[in-house]
Design a protein around this motif. Structure first.
Motif, mmCIF file in Angstrom:
data_model
loop_
_atom_site.group_PDB
_atom_site.id
_atom_site.type_symbol
_atom_site.label_atom_id
_atom_site.label_comp_id
_atom_site.label_asym_id
_atom_site.label_seq_id
_atom_site.Cartn_x
_atom_site.Cartn_y
_atom_site.Cartn_z
ATOM 1 N N ALA A 8 0.836 -1.205 0.000
ATOM 2 C CA ALA A 8 0.000 0.000 0.000
ATOM 3 C C ALA A 8 0.868 1.252 0.000
ATOM 4 N N SER A 9 1.881 1.265 0.832
ATOM 5 C CA SER A 9 2.780 2.413 0.910
ATOM 6 C C SER A 9 3.473 2.664 -0.426
ATOM 7 N N ASN A 10 3.931 1.603 -1.064
ATOM 8 C CA ASN A 10 4.611 1.738 -2.350
ATOM 9 C C ASN A 10 3.658 2.197 -3.449
ATOM 10 N N ILE A 11 2.457 1.670 -3.468
ATOM 11 C CA ILE A 11 1.470 2.106 -4.460
ATOM 12 C C ILE A 11 1.174 3.588 -4.267
ATOM 13 N N LEU A 12 0.979 4.012 -3.033
ATOM 14 C CA LEU A 12 0.714 5.428 -2.757
ATOM 15 C C LEU A 12 1.895 6.307 -3.174
ATOM 16 N N TYR A 13 3.081 5.819 -2.989
ATOM 17 C CA TYR A 13 4.283 6.549 -3.421
ATOM 18 C C TYR A 13 4.243 6.788 -4.932
ATOM 19 N N TYR A 14 3.947 5.740 -5.695
ATOM 20 C CA TYR A 14 3.922 5.879 -7.150
ATOM 21 C C TYR A 14 2.694 6.653 -7.638
ATOM 22 N N ILE A 15 1.597 6.578 -6.919
ATOM 23 C CA ILE A 15 0.429 7.410 -7.244
ATOM 24 C C ILE A 15 0.811 8.877 -7.085
ATOM 25 N N ASN A 16 1.510 9.193 -6.006
ATOM 26 C CA ASN A 16 1.948 10.560 -5.761
ATOM 27 C C ASN A 16 2.863 11.056 -6.883
#
Length: 83
Positions: A8-16
């Motif tokens: 989840a943290s990594n997905i949010l990083y790439y979404i950002n």
């Protein structure tokens, strides 16, 4: 931290990163990154919300589709840090 929270943290990083990408904004002026992910991955909104909160047990096919949509390698979504 468990694997689902890491994902989840990594997905949010790439979404950002994608939200800041000028090329993405030019190509998709009327859509948010979340709407884009929902459309490309065909993941239901509630399911994506649970994935991004780290409360869902994210399946490999979901990780793969999200990686494709975000234009990143699958392993980048699985590793502990995004450096």
């Amino acid at each position: 931290m468990d694997i689902y929270k890491i994902i989840a943290s990594n997905i949010l990083y790439y979404i950002n990163l994608l939200e800041k990408d000028e090329e993405f904004k030019k190509q998709n002026p009327d859509i948010t990154v979340i709407e884009y992910l929902l459309t490309i991955t065909e993941i239901k909104p509630k399911r994506l919300s649970n994935i991004l909160n780290g409360t869902a047990k994210t399946r490999i096919p979901e990780i793969y589709r999200i990686a494709i949509a975000l234009n990143v390698k699958v392993e980048n979504l699985l590793k502990r840090d995004n450096d």
